[in-house]
Design a protein around this motif. Structure first.
Motif, PDB file in Angstrom:
ATOM      1  N   LEU A   1       0.836  -1.196   0.000  1.00 57.90           N
ATOM      2  CA  LEU A   1       0.000   0.000   0.000  1.00 57.90           C
ATOM      3  C   LEU A   1       0.875   1.252   0.000  1.00 57.90           C
ATOM      4  N   ARG A   2       0.392   2.266  -0.670  1.00 56.64           N
ATOM      5  CA  ARG A   2       1.082   3.551  -0.605  1.00 56.64           C
ATOM      6  C   ARG A   2       0.865   4.141   0.788  1.00 56.64           C
ATOM      7  N   PRO A   3       1.859   4.823   1.329  1.00 52.35           N
ATOM      8  CA  PRO A   3       1.639   5.487   2.618  1.00 52.35           C
ATOM      9  C   PRO A   3       0.613   6.614   2.449  1.00 52.35           C
ATOM     10  N   LEU A   4      -0.329   6.713   3.375  1.00 52.83           N
ATOM     11  CA  LEU A   4      -1.384   7.724   3.320  1.00 52.83           C
ATOM     12  C   LEU A   4      -1.191   8.733   4.439  1.00 52.83           C
ATOM     13  N   SER A   5      -1.477   9.999   4.148  1.00 56.53           N
ATOM     14  CA  SER A   5      -1.491  11.017   5.199  1.00 56.53           C
ATOM     15  C   SER A   5      -2.461  12.119   4.798  1.00 56.53           C
ATOM     16  N   CYS A   6      -2.941  12.840   5.809  1.00 53.03           N
ATOM     17  CA  CYS A   6      -3.898  13.915   5.574  1.00 53.03           C
ATOM     18  C   CYS A   6      -3.646  15.035   6.572  1.00 53.03           C
ATOM     19  N   GLU A   7      -3.577  16.250   6.065  1.00 56.55           N
ATOM     20  CA  GLU A   7      -3.464  17.437   6.911  1.00 56.55           C
ATOM     21  C   GLU A   7      -4.759  18.228   6.757  1.00 56.55           C
ATOM     22  N   LEU A   8      -5.323  18.683   7.868  1.00 57.87           N
ATOM     23  CA  LEU A   8      -6.567  19.454   7.843  1.00 57.87           C
ATOM     24  C   LEU A   8      -6.291  20.927   8.118  1.00 57.87           C
ATOM     25  N   SER A   9      -7.203  21.778   7.681  1.00 56.66           N
ATOM     26  CA  SER A   9      -7.157  23.231   7.927  1.00 56.66           C
ATOM     27  C   SER A   9      -5.839  23.847   7.465  1.00 56.66           C
ATOM     28  N   CYS A  10      -5.371  23.453   6.284  1.00 56.74           N
ATOM     29  CA  CYS A  10      -4.106  23.985   5.777  1.00 56.74           C
ATOM     30  C   CYS A  10      -4.279  25.298   5.015  1.00 56.74           C
ATOM     31  N   LEU A  11      -5.493  25.691   4.702  1.00 55.61           N
ATOM     32  CA  LEU A  11      -5.760  26.970   4.034  1.00 55.61           C
ATOM     33  C   LEU A  11      -6.570  27.858   4.967  1.00 55.61           C
ATOM     34  N   GLN A  12      -6.187  29.120   5.080  1.00 46.65           N
ATOM     35  CA  GLN A  12      -6.834  30.009   6.035  1.00 46.65           C
ATOM     36  C   GLN A  12      -8.179  30.552   5.560  1.00 46.65           C
ATOM     37  N   ARG A  13      -8.318  30.828   4.286  1.00 46.76           N
ATOM     38  CA  ARG A  13      -9.530  31.509   3.811  1.00 46.76           C
ATOM     39  C   ARG A  13     -10.672  30.569   3.443  1.00 46.76           C
ATOM     40  N   ALA A  14     -10.396  29.286   3.389  1.00 48.47           N
ATOM     41  CA  ALA A  14     -11.444  28.314   3.072  1.00 48.47           C
ATOM     42  C   ALA A  14     -12.201  27.954   4.346  1.00 48.47           C
ATOM     43  N   ASP A  15     -13.451  27.536   4.182  1.00 49.69           N
ATOM     44  CA  ASP A  15     -14.239  27.068   5.333  1.00 49.69           C
ATOM     45  C   ASP A  15     -13.737  25.723   5.833  1.00 49.69           C
ATOM     46  N   GLY A  16     -13.147  24.943   4.935  1.00 48.38           N
ATOM     47  CA  GLY A  16     -12.533  23.669   5.275  1.00 48.38           C
ATOM     48  C   GLY A  16     -11.493  23.350   4.227  1.00 48.38           C
ATOM     49  N   SER A  17     -10.408  22.694   4.626  1.00 47.38           N
ATOM     50  CA  SER A  17      -9.370  22.361   3.655  1.00 47.38           C
ATOM     51  C   SER A  17      -8.602  21.138   4.114  1.00 47.38           C
ATOM     52  N   SER A  18      -7.932  20.507   3.147  1.00 40.55           N
ATOM     53  CA  SER A  18      -7.107  19.349   3.464  1.00 40.55           C
ATOM     54  C   SER A  18      -6.045  19.174   2.396  1.00 40.55           C
ATOM     55  N   LEU A  19      -4.967  18.514   2.794  1.00 33.94           N
ATOM     56  CA  LEU A  19      -3.939  18.067   1.865  1.00 33.94           C
ATOM     57  C   LEU A  19      -3.853  16.566   2.035  1.00 33.94           C
ATOM     58  N   TRP A  20      -4.255  15.825   1.010  1.00 31.75           N
ATOM     59  CA  TRP A  20      -4.261  14.366   1.054  1.00 31.75           C
ATOM     60  C   TRP A  20      -3.051  13.865   0.278  1.00 31.75           C
ATOM     61  N   LYS A  21      -2.286  12.972   0.896  1.00 28.47           N
ATOM     62  CA  LYS A  21      -1.115  12.381   0.251  1.00 28.47           C
ATOM     63  C   LYS A  21      -1.299  10.872   0.198  1.00 28.47           C
TER      64      LYS A  21
END
Length: 157
Positions: free
Chosen positions: A18-38
């Motif tokens: 499996l590929r390693p998975l990771s997720c960061e939340l609230s990475c953008l300030q002006r959006a109501d919600g944001s994420s960076l999925w790897k």
């Protein structure tokens, strides 16, 4: 494969891993919600705006929210116009698919007369982009506090 060759995924790992998975939340300030999925080397940034009042009155639905999805892949750096056209067509197909998925999964009745906009930016493409984009969008919607009736997931092989 039967001839002794080992199949590798885009990250150089064996297809049996499996590929390693990771997720960061609230990475953008002006959006109501944001994420960076790897997912391995593939990275997709998602931003959710809304639910908000539509800028264009014709986008307003009386009894439910309108879901809008925009996908930007950054693959347009190729000088070949035919390749650029094919990538744009693929992005539009993906936008329609992801829009239909989230229209079915977001509790649109809870957000009457609003728009929920999801913007997906492919940061790095090393395969499994559509699955990574879907997961990035789900994480950003949850970060924004958007009510979901179902939780979509995706996989590739």
């Amino acid at each position: 494969m039967g001839d002794g060759r080992l199949l590798l995924n885009g990250d150089g790992g064996a297809c049996t891993t499996l590929r390693p998975l990771s997720c960061e939340l609230s990475c953008l300030q002006r959006a109501d919600g944001s994420s960076l999925w790897k997912s391995g080397s593939t990275q997709v940034m998602a931003a959710v705006y809304g639910p908000i009042a539509p800028r264009i009155p014709s986008q307003e639905k009386g009894d439910e929210a309108q879901v809008s999805v925009v996908i930007k892949s950054g693959r347009h750096n190729n000088a070949n116009n035919n390749s650029k056209s094919n990538n744009s067509m693929l992005e539009r197909e993906w936008e329609q698919l992801v829009t239909s998925i989230f229209t079915a999964c977001i509790d649109t009745n809870a957000y009457a007369r609003t728009v929920v906009e999801v913007v997906l930016q492919v940061v790095q493409d090393d395969g499994s982009v559509l699955a990574a984009a879907l997961h990035a969008a789900v994480a950003a919607l949850m970060d924004a506090g958007v009510s979901l009736t179902n939780l979509p997931v995706a996989t590739t092989f």
